[in-house]
Scaffold this active site. Structure first.
Site, PDB file in Angstrom:
ATOM      1  N   HIS A 181       6.921   3.572  15.570  1.00  0.00           N
ATOM      2  CA  HIS A 181       6.430   2.225  15.262  1.00  0.00           C
ATOM      3  C   HIS A 181       6.629   1.290  16.460  1.00  0.00           C
ATOM      4  O   HIS A 181       5.737   0.526  16.799  1.00  0.00           O
ATOM      5  CB  HIS A 181       7.143   1.660  14.022  1.00  0.00           C
ATOM      6  CG  HIS A 181       6.520   2.061  12.722  1.00  0.00           C
ATOM      7  ND1 HIS A 181       5.985   1.146  11.838  1.00  0.00           N
ATOM      8  CD2 HIS A 181       6.327   3.265  12.173  1.00  0.00           C
ATOM      9  CE1 HIS A 181       5.504   1.787  10.785  1.00  0.00           C
ATOM     10  NE2 HIS A 181       5.707   3.080  10.962  1.00  0.00           N
TER      11      HIS A 181
ATOM     12  N   LYS B 259      -0.628   0.018   6.617  1.00  0.00           N
ATOM     13  CA  LYS B 259      -0.076  -1.311   6.319  1.00  0.00           C
ATOM     14  C   LYS B 259       0.448  -2.011   7.567  1.00  0.00           C
ATOM     15  O   LYS B 259       0.158  -3.184   7.807  1.00  0.00           O
ATOM     16  CB  LYS B 259       1.094  -1.212   5.329  1.00  0.00           C
ATOM     17  CG  LYS B 259       0.804  -0.526   4.040  1.00  0.00           C
ATOM     18  CD  LYS B 259       2.044  -0.424   3.163  1.00  0.00           C
ATOM     19  CE  LYS B 259       3.229   0.261   3.806  1.00  0.00           C
ATOM     20  NZ  LYS B 259       3.043   1.721   3.963  1.00  0.00           N
ATOM     21  N   SER B 260       1.268  -1.288   8.348  1.00  0.00           N
ATOM     22  CA  SER B 260       1.926  -1.906   9.506  1.00  0.00           C
ATOM     23  C   SER B 260       0.904  -2.385  10.532  1.00  0.00           C
ATOM     24  O   SER B 260       1.028  -3.489  11.070  1.00  0.00           O
ATOM     25  CB  SER B 260       2.910  -0.918  10.150  1.00  0.00           C
ATOM     26  OG  SER B 260       3.969  -0.645   9.244  1.00  0.00           O
TER      27      SER B 260
ATOM     28  N   SER C 180      -0.822   4.264   4.907  1.00  0.00           N
ATOM     29  CA  SER C 180      -2.103   3.641   4.537  1.00  0.00           C
ATOM     30  C   SER C 180      -2.530   2.625   5.583  1.00  0.00           C
ATOM     31  O   SER C 180      -3.522   1.914   5.391  1.00  0.00           O
ATOM     32  CB  SER C 180      -1.973   2.972   3.168  1.00  0.00           C
ATOM     33  OG  SER C 180      -0.999   1.930   3.225  1.00  0.00           O
TER      34      SER C 180
ATOM     35  N   GLY D  98       0.832  -1.203   0.000  1.00  0.00           N
ATOM     36  CA  GLY D  98       0.000   0.000   0.000  1.00  0.00           C
ATOM     37  C   GLY D  98       0.859   1.242   0.000  1.00  0.00           C
ATOM     38  O   GLY D  98       2.089   1.163  -0.006  1.00  0.00           O
ATOM     39  N   GLY D  99       0.211   2.376   0.019  1.00  0.00           N
ATOM     40  CA  GLY D  99       0.923   3.653   0.032  1.00  0.00           C
ATOM     41  C   GLY D  99       1.458   3.958   1.417  1.00  0.00           C
ATOM     42  O   GLY D  99       1.221   3.231   2.383  1.00  0.00           O
TER      43      GLY D  99
ATOM     44  N   ASP E 196       9.045  -5.748   8.283  1.00  0.00           N
ATOM     45  CA  ASP E 196       8.619  -4.362   8.038  1.00  0.00           C
ATOM     46  C   ASP E 196       9.877  -3.516   7.801  1.00  0.00           C
ATOM     47  O   ASP E 196      10.571  -3.171   8.754  1.00  0.00           O
ATOM     48  CB  ASP E 196       7.830  -3.868   9.249  1.00  0.00           C
ATOM     49  CG  ASP E 196       7.002  -2.617   8.922  1.00  0.00           C
ATOM     50  OD1 ASP E 196       7.225  -2.001   7.874  1.00  0.00           O
ATOM     51  OD2 ASP E 196       6.129  -2.271   9.739  1.00  0.00           O
TER      52      ASP E 196
ATOM     53  N   ARG F 107       4.179   1.675  19.346  1.00  0.00           N
ATOM     54  CA  ARG F 107       2.831   1.141  19.160  1.00  0.00           C
ATOM     55  C   ARG F 107       2.772  -0.364  19.443  1.00  0.00           C
ATOM     56  O   ARG F 107       1.731  -0.901  19.774  1.00  0.00           O
ATOM     57  CB  ARG F 107       2.360   1.436  17.730  1.00  0.00           C
ATOM     58  CG  ARG F 107       0.845   1.433  17.618  1.00  0.00           C
ATOM     59  CD  ARG F 107       0.370   1.498  16.186  1.00  0.00           C
ATOM     60  NE  ARG F 107       1.108   0.607  15.336  1.00  0.00           N
ATOM     61  CZ  ARG F 107       1.575   0.929  14.135  1.00  0.00           C
ATOM     62  NH1 ARG F 107       1.365   2.117  13.662  1.00  0.00           N
ATOM     63  NH2 ARG F 107       2.242   0.063  13.413  1.00  0.00           N
TER      64      ARG F 107
END
Lengths: 167, 167, 167
Positions: free
Chosen positions: C50, C15-16, C13, C9-10, C82, C53
């Site tokens: 990241h 994804k993660s 968006s 995806g962008g 990732d 989270r």
């Protein structure tokens, strides 16, 4: 049987492979209508790579500008047009009226008796480009895709080599 | 009936036409909430072209910054917000806290009694932009789209003028 | 059970988040394989955000270059990679043969006994970039995504935080 398919997507999303498979699914021999012009080495290499992947079931026609005529002349065989955004680039560089040419294209598609599969590019999902020509180009590409999608029987978005059905 | 729809997609992907059709599907007259500011000729021309396509069923409201207030003030009619990414641009240029404003927006959407259709842009599917401001903008646009999508009843990706159902 | 998922995806968006949820759906503890290198402050901040989270169910492994080895070494737990496009960037900067490395990756994925979820980016849906390196990168990213999608059991396109099933 008339059948029109638009295969659109990002660069290297597998559009051409999907389109080739769908075209040959209608029977062989098929006609490959290339709109590319080998203006530089990078483009020449890309064209050669695409041709190498295609087999002997294909007859190749090169037409950078008068795409409607090339489609009309090859009726009776399944056709693959690769690709609409290069055609648009050629039209804009030649200062043709791309909107009128797109109308000629969609009118021509409506008159075919054999299938046509058209490859296009999605170029409008990034940041607004700095230069006005690039903005005009992505506007035109989006509008052209809409016009062709309107008359298409199927519209496919290629994602990571896979077809996502849009219409 | 409260109903929130997010229509997102690339430039010239037919988002506005899809959004207008969905908005009028809820009844007329409808309110068009424009976030655009005519800062230059190119933008003025685009605004005029969009207005020309819309018919007399629309009442137009212009609100570059306080979008939640414009939505709240027009409750009772179907609303079309066109578009969120221009609103984000306006917020960033005015040095407002776009994250706080997005929270106000989603809270406002939750309180509506009539439908709201919101148009946004996908800007994060190209190459990483060179300049830091463009990178911040595309990050913010993606996060805003996620926040609005979370509270939306429907999310539609426009591709070549066609609606692809995401939610 | 071997199961491979590609989430593409962008930027921003979602994804993660989608990939994390899918990975933990296979059980915990899970292994987070980070390909990012904190080369500058902007990237360091993104990595920290990241990590913040993610919860205690995650064991984090950092591997900018030899991704196949990191995957093989963590078999037995669900893995999240990732992301692939940062891995590709690292390979190109280190002047490795990314095509050979992608083949090693797909061969490794085929030998796993536990699931692997891989995050990637769509970077080819904008205007053609001016510089040749960016063009080479987006070509490579598209081809890598196609190769991984071919061996994946599921392919998901993230749009505004929502998963759109492609395969």
């Amino acid at each position: 049987m008339r059948h029109t398919i638009l295969v659109t997507g990002g660069v290297r999303s597998g559009k051409s492979a999907i389109a080739e498979e769908r075209t040959l699914g209608f029977g062989a021999p098929a006609t490959y209508i290339a709109t590319a012009q080998a203006l530089d080495d990078e483009m020449a290499e890309r064209i050669a790579r695409h041709q190498a992947r295609r087999g002997p079931e294909w007859r190749t026609v090169s037409e950078p500008l008068d795409l409607p005529a090339a489609i009309a002349a090859s009726d009776g065989t399944p056709r693959l047009v690769d690709c609409l955004t290069l055609w648009l680039t050629n039209l804009m560089l030649a200062e043709r009226d791309w909107r009128a040419e797109t109308e000629r294209l969609t009118a021509t598609l409506a008159r075919q008796s054999a299938p046509v599969v058209l490859v296009s590019n999605e170029v409008g999902l990034g940041i607004v480009p700095d230069n006005a020509l690039a903005r005009r180009f992505r506007d035109a590409a989006g509008l052209m895709n809409q016009d062709v999608a309107k008359v298409a029987d199927e519209v496919i978005l290629a994602v990571a080599g896979l077809p996502l059905k849009v219409k």
